[in-house]
Design a protein around this motif. Sequence first.
Motif, PDB file in Angstrom:
ATOM      1  N   ILE A   1       3.477   9.123   5.533  1.00  6.29           N
ATOM      2  CA  ILE A   1       3.665   8.540   6.858  1.00  6.29           C
ATOM      3  C   ILE A   1       4.693   9.327   7.668  1.00  6.29           C
ATOM      4  O   ILE A   1       4.599   9.412   8.890  1.00  6.29           O
ATOM      5  CB  ILE A   1       4.031   7.041   6.768  1.00  6.29           C
ATOM      6  N   GLU A   2       5.659   9.938   6.975  1.00  8.13           N
ATOM      7  CA  GLU A   2       6.658  10.740   7.683  1.00  8.13           C
ATOM      8  C   GLU A   2       6.000  11.919   8.392  1.00  8.13           C
ATOM      9  O   GLU A   2       6.362  12.267   9.514  1.00  8.13           O
ATOM     10  CB  GLU A   2       7.729  11.265   6.715  1.00  8.13           C
ATOM     11  N   PHE A   3       5.028  12.518   7.750  1.00 11.17           N
ATOM     12  CA  PHE A   3       4.325  13.648   8.351  1.00 11.17           C
ATOM     13  C   PHE A   3       3.558  13.220   9.591  1.00 11.17           C
ATOM     14  O   PHE A   3       3.529  13.938  10.593  1.00 11.17           O
ATOM     15  CB  PHE A   3       3.367  14.288   7.345  1.00 11.17           C
ATOM     16  N   VAL A   4       2.961  12.054   9.549  1.00  8.36           N
ATOM     17  CA  VAL A   4       2.187  11.555  10.691  1.00  8.36           C
ATOM     18  C   VAL A   4       3.102  11.355  11.894  1.00  8.36           C
ATOM     19  O   VAL A   4       2.751  11.732  13.025  1.00  8.36           O
ATOM     20  CB  VAL A   4       1.462  10.245  10.317  1.00  8.36           C
ATOM     21  N   PHE A  12       0.850  -1.179   0.000  1.00 11.41           N
ATOM     22  CA  PHE A  12       0.000   0.000   0.000  1.00 11.41           C
ATOM     23  C   PHE A  12       0.888   1.232   0.000  1.00 11.41           C
ATOM     24  O   PHE A  12       2.061   1.172   0.354  1.00 11.41           O
ATOM     25  CB  PHE A  12      -0.979   0.023   1.180  1.00 11.41           C
ATOM     26  N   ASP A  13       0.296   2.336  -0.400  1.00 14.09           N
ATOM     27  CA  ASP A  13       1.038   3.582  -0.537  1.00 14.09           C
ATOM     28  C   ASP A  13       1.318   4.174   0.844  1.00 14.09           C
ATOM     29  O   ASP A  13       0.396   4.421   1.620  1.00 14.09           O
ATOM     30  CB  ASP A  13       0.233   4.566  -1.376  1.00 14.09           C
TER      31      ASP A  13
END
Length: 104
Positions: free
Chosen positions: A33-36, A28-29
């Motif tokens: 995720i880094e921002f989260v 999955f893309d």
Amino acid sequence: MFFVTLLNQIYWVGGATLGALLCSVITFDTTGIEFVMTALFVVMFMNQWEETTDHRPALIGLISSFICLILLGADNFMLPAMALIVIIFTLDRKNLDKQEVEIL
């Protein structure tokens, strides 16, 4: 508490193993995720700042990270920053323990 810790360890190892085995099957893309994770750490930092009166640990973490970021660059600063934070906390342990006793 031993069994709680044991179960936590089993869940962690099992989840990491399952994730490693299934990462090639389930794709999955992960864009964003880094921002989260950055947002999670900012919220945790703000929560610690608001709930405590002693801001030295937070400032030690910020200043150590900033110094290592400037000196080593964005790709190489994390481990040295963490090591520097641990060293500072270890050297300042007597003062931190003394303040903790005063708070209690």
